[in-house]
Motif scaffolding. Structure first.
Motif, mmCIF file in Angstrom:
data_model
loop_
_atom_site.group_PDB
_atom_site.id
_atom_site.type_symbol
_atom_site.label_atom_id
_atom_site.label_comp_id
_atom_site.label_asym_id
_atom_site.label_seq_id
_atom_site.Cartn_x
_atom_site.Cartn_y
_atom_site.Cartn_z
ATOM 1 N N ASP A 52 0.851 -1.192 0.000
ATOM 2 C CA ASP A 52 0.000 0.000 0.000
ATOM 3 C C ASP A 52 0.889 1.245 0.000
ATOM 4 O O ASP A 52 1.760 1.396 0.866
ATOM 5 C CB ASP A 52 -0.875 -0.016 1.258
ATOM 6 C CG ASP A 52 -1.900 1.107 1.260
ATOM 7 O OD1 ASP A 52 -1.717 2.078 0.496
ATOM 8 O OD2 ASP A 52 -2.872 1.020 2.024
ATOM 9 N N PRO A 53 0.701 2.163 -0.964
ATOM 10 C CA PRO A 53 1.540 3.378 -1.003
ATOM 11 C C PRO A 53 1.552 4.152 0.307
ATOM 12 O O PRO A 53 2.556 4.758 0.672
ATOM 13 C CB PRO A 53 0.908 4.202 -2.132
ATOM 14 C CG PRO A 53 0.268 3.189 -3.018
ATOM 15 C CD PRO A 53 -0.228 2.107 -2.103
ATOM 16 N N ASP A 54 0.419 4.136 1.037
ATOM 17 C CA ASP A 54 0.353 4.863 2.305
ATOM 18 C C ASP A 54 1.283 4.273 3.365
ATOM 19 O O ASP A 54 1.633 4.938 4.338
ATOM 20 C CB ASP A 54 -1.084 4.873 2.839
ATOM 21 C CG ASP A 54 -2.014 5.677 1.946
ATOM 22 O OD1 ASP A 54 -1.521 6.590 1.261
ATOM 23 O OD2 ASP A 54 -3.223 5.381 1.924
ATOM 24 N N ALA A 370 5.250 5.837 -2.831
ATOM 25 C CA ALA A 370 4.191 6.349 -1.958
ATOM 26 C C ALA A 370 3.167 7.203 -2.698
ATOM 27 O O ALA A 370 2.166 7.612 -2.104
ATOM 28 C CB ALA A 370 4.809 7.158 -0.814
ATOM 29 N N PRO A 372 -0.017 7.946 -4.465
ATOM 30 C CA PRO A 372 -1.251 7.162 -4.532
ATOM 31 C C PRO A 372 -1.603 6.777 -5.973
ATOM 32 O O PRO A 372 -1.277 7.493 -6.923
ATOM 33 C CB PRO A 372 -2.301 8.100 -3.933
ATOM 34 C CG PRO A 372 -1.731 9.468 -4.104
ATOM 35 C CD PRO A 372 -0.252 9.320 -3.985
ATOM 36 N N VAL A 373 -2.264 5.655 -6.113
ATOM 37 C CA VAL A 373 -2.650 5.176 -7.435
ATOM 38 C C VAL A 373 -3.747 6.049 -8.029
ATOM 39 O O VAL A 373 -3.772 6.305 -9.231
ATOM 40 C CB VAL A 373 -3.104 3.703 -7.362
ATOM 41 C CG1 VAL A 373 -3.549 3.208 -8.744
ATOM 42 C CG2 VAL A 373 -1.983 2.826 -6.819
ATOM 43 N N THR A 374 -4.643 6.528 -7.165
ATOM 44 C CA THR A 374 -5.757 7.362 -7.638
ATOM 45 C C THR A 374 -5.844 8.630 -6.805
ATOM 46 O O THR A 374 -5.342 8.699 -5.676
ATOM 47 C CB THR A 374 -7.098 6.609 -7.545
ATOM 48 O OG1 THR A 374 -7.331 6.240 -6.167
ATOM 49 C CG2 THR A 374 -7.074 5.358 -8.396
ATOM 50 N N GLU A 376 -8.326 11.682 -4.942
ATOM 51 C CA GLU A 376 -9.470 11.565 -4.045
ATOM 52 C C GLU A 376 -10.786 11.409 -4.804
ATOM 53 O O GLU A 376 -11.739 10.806 -4.295
ATOM 54 C CB GLU A 376 -9.542 12.799 -3.134
ATOM 55 C CG GLU A 376 -8.398 12.863 -2.133
ATOM 56 C CD GLU A 376 -8.553 14.036 -1.183
ATOM 57 O OE1 GLU A 376 -9.557 14.785 -1.324
ATOM 58 O OE2 GLU A 376 -7.681 14.222 -0.317
ATOM 59 N N PHE A 381 -4.028 8.772 -10.817
ATOM 60 C CA PHE A 381 -3.055 9.821 -10.530
ATOM 61 C C PHE A 381 -2.265 10.101 -11.811
ATOM 62 O O PHE A 381 -1.708 9.189 -12.416
ATOM 63 C CB PHE A 381 -2.101 9.386 -9.417
ATOM 64 C CG PHE A 381 -1.308 10.517 -8.832
ATOM 65 C CD1 PHE A 381 -1.726 11.141 -7.676
ATOM 66 C CD2 PHE A 381 -0.149 10.978 -9.448
ATOM 67 C CE1 PHE A 381 -1.006 12.194 -7.128
ATOM 68 C CE2 PHE A 381 0.566 12.034 -8.920
ATOM 69 C CZ PHE A 381 0.147 12.645 -7.754
ATOM 70 N N ARG A 384 1.689 8.850 -12.937
ATOM 71 C CA ARG A 384 2.306 8.113 -11.828
ATOM 72 C C ARG A 384 3.366 7.146 -12.324
ATOM 73 O O ARG A 384 4.483 7.089 -11.793
ATOM 74 C CB ARG A 384 1.250 7.346 -11.023
ATOM 75 C CG ARG A 384 1.835 6.589 -9.819
ATOM 76 C CD ARG A 384 0.742 5.866 -9.035
ATOM 77 N NE ARG A 384 1.268 5.322 -7.792
ATOM 78 C CZ ARG A 384 1.824 4.115 -7.676
ATOM 79 N NH1 ARG A 384 1.916 3.316 -8.745
ATOM 80 N NH2 ARG A 384 2.284 3.684 -6.506
#
Length: 527
Positions: A52-54, A370, A372-374, A376, A381, A384
């Motif tokens: 997970d990027p987070d 890190a 994010p793939v998309t 909000e 993104f 990316r």
């Protein structure tokens, strides 16, 4: 799980083997790790490893930054704080700005916000890569401290740029006033939180009945706590870990005993080594997916490689320009601390060599992963995969080109021979040992001669204490003598701590002697 676990174990084994090969070839192991990560991605049928990027920052950055803060010489950082601060903040911003301007102009559809995002990712040189490469050349300790201090602090400044750029990309707007206030809070708040938590941790180690395993376990979780708490209040977790790590490092003799320091050193060395290797391999494993993503967006692989080469050139040129600017500013405003050289030609070539030291590594990889793939709103993104691919190319080129040529250039051209007037290491070590012998003798004569006069164990310490580790007969070492011996070792630590205030003495030499004292105390426990 049954598929991934054997693969992860095989990955760690591959990291160890590549490190052995790097030692045999006498090159820095990050170079082989990044190449190995690229090669392993070409093997068909490998399981997909996704993080997970987070969680990327949270898993990898805290322990890596914490370990770097413990290994650096804070005394040298204070001595060269001007140049470290300028490279860690001003040069990082200049580099990120250069990348943002050029990429937004040359890459179709690439906004200035995306340019700053990419600039924040690739602007910080890597402390691990720099340290590994510097092991193969002899340079002044102060030079090494400058490079390591820069690499430690510029992670914080670059990741702050990364965070602001990420917000700008997601919201489409950037308010300078709010950004300035947020920047101050991130820096000052992060530093304050890190120092406050570090103080609490030091008190916990001192007051709780900990043993070496529990001490080591606590040090493993402490950087994560610092990072997490700072991030929860929207300050810089990186600044918290760096400042907290520096605070605890300076007080390691106070809250950790000799066994915890000795065992903790080995545990942390292995832990950080594995983390570095895993990050390089993860980007290698994701490379095929990144390439597929580029193709799906209609970006040819050759074009993406060209962008990566272009950004690498921008980074190198920006660092060299910054090095010459720092040289000119030093000669104008602080000529007394300007680097000395045998000739003016060699002096003016030194910034070129300093500019050639900017290898990128783990922090850039972690930052890129890190993203994010998309967004909000659920949209992909933008760019990316291209940013990830450019980051990989930058790391690959800087490690291979600069990493392989830097040791040769330093040895060949003798650029750093006269950079700093460091005292000869061997002479310093001999001087320190003579001082220790005299100090121990004076302590024994003043505190124990009358009380234990004629005692075989004390006489042995008095006359031959420097040979005690080699002595075959320890029959005179009873419990009372051991108490005296431990007190003498603690007295030596106090002497070395006071000696370390001398800016002309390398802190690394002091730490080596302290490690020998720790080993001697542990040997005493099993007699």
């Amino acid at each position: 799980m049954h598929t991934i676990l054997p693969f992860l174990l095989a990955m760690i084994a591959a990291i160890v083997l590549l490190n052995m090969w790097a030692v045999k070839l006498k090159i820095a192991y990050p170079i082989l790790l990044v190449v190995g990560g690229l090669m392993i991605s070409l093997i068909p049928g490998l399981p997909v490893v996704k993080i997970d990027p987070d969680l990327i920052f949270f898993i990898f950055l805290p322990p890596l930054l914490f370990a770097a803060a413990w290994s650096i010489s804070f005394k040298e950082m204070k001595k060269w704080w001007r140049i470290i601060g300028s490279f860690a903040f001003l040069v990082v911003f200049f580099t990120a700005l250069s990348v943002a301007l050029f990429t937004s102009y040359l890459i179709p559809g690439f906004t200035i916000a995306l340019g700053f995002l990419l600039g924040g990712i690739v602007s910080p040189p890597d402390a691990v890569s720099t340290g590994a490469i510097m092991n193969f050349v002899k340079i002044p300790k102060s030079t090494s401290a400058i490079l390591e201090g820069e690499s430690l602090l510029n992670d914080a400044s670059s990741l702050i740029i990364f965070r602001f750029a990420l917000v700008a990309v997601g919201t489409g707007q950037f308010i300078w006033q709010q950004a300035a206030v947020s920047f101050l809070w991130m820096v000052l708040g992060g530093a304050g939180i890190g120092l406050a938590l570090a103080w609490i941790f030091v008190q916990a180690h001192k007051r709780l009945p900990t043993d070496p395993p529990s001490d080591i376990a606590l040090t493993l979780i402490e950087p994560y706590v610092m990072y997490w708490v700072a991030e929860q209040v929207h300050s810089s977790g990186v600044m918290a870990v760096v400042c907290g790590g520096l605070y605890m490092s300076a007080r390691r003799l106070i809250f950790l005993n000799s066994a915890s320091r000795i065992r903790g050193f080995s545990v942390w060395e292995s832990f950080v080594f594995i983390l570095n290797g895993v990050v390089f391999f993860i980007i290698g494993l994701e490379l095929p997916e990144i390439v597929d993503g580029l193709r799906s967006k209609g970006i040819p692989l050759t074009t993406a490689i060209g962008y990566g080469v272009m950004v690498t050139v921008i980074l190198v040129v920006a660092r060299i320009i910054s090095s010459y600017t720092a040289m000119v500013a030093t000669l104008i405003f602080r000529p007394s601390v300007a680097p000395r050289a045998a000739t003016n030609k060699r002096r003016w070539m030194m910034p070129l060599m300093l500019g050639w030291t900017g290898m990128r590594g783990v922090v850039s990889l972690a930052a890129a992963l890190a993203i994010p793939v998309t967004l909000e709103n659920g949209a992909d993104f933008p760019y990316r995969n291209l940013i990830l691919f450019i980051t990989f190319i930058v790391i690959l080129l800087t490690l291979i080109v600069q990493g392989l040529t830097l040791p040769y250039l330093i040895k060949r051209m003798h650029f750093f021979d006269e950079l700093f007037n460091d005292e000869d290491e061997e002479l310093t070590r001999q001087k320190m040992k003579r001082g220790l012998k005299q100090h121990v003798y004076e302590v024994l004569k003043s505190k124990y001669e009358n009380e234990l006069q004629g005692h075989a164990g004390i006489e042995k310490i008095l006359k031959q204490w420097e040979e005690r580790a080699k002595a075959a007969d320890d029959s005179g070492m009873n419990e009372k003598t051991k108490v005296v011996f431990v007190q003498l070792l603690e007295s030596q630590r106090e002497y070395l701590a006071e000696l370390n205030k001398d800016v002309s003495i390398s802190e690394e030499i002091i730490r080596q002697q302290l490690y020998q004292i720790d080993l001697e105390e542990e040997r005493l426990k099993i007699i």
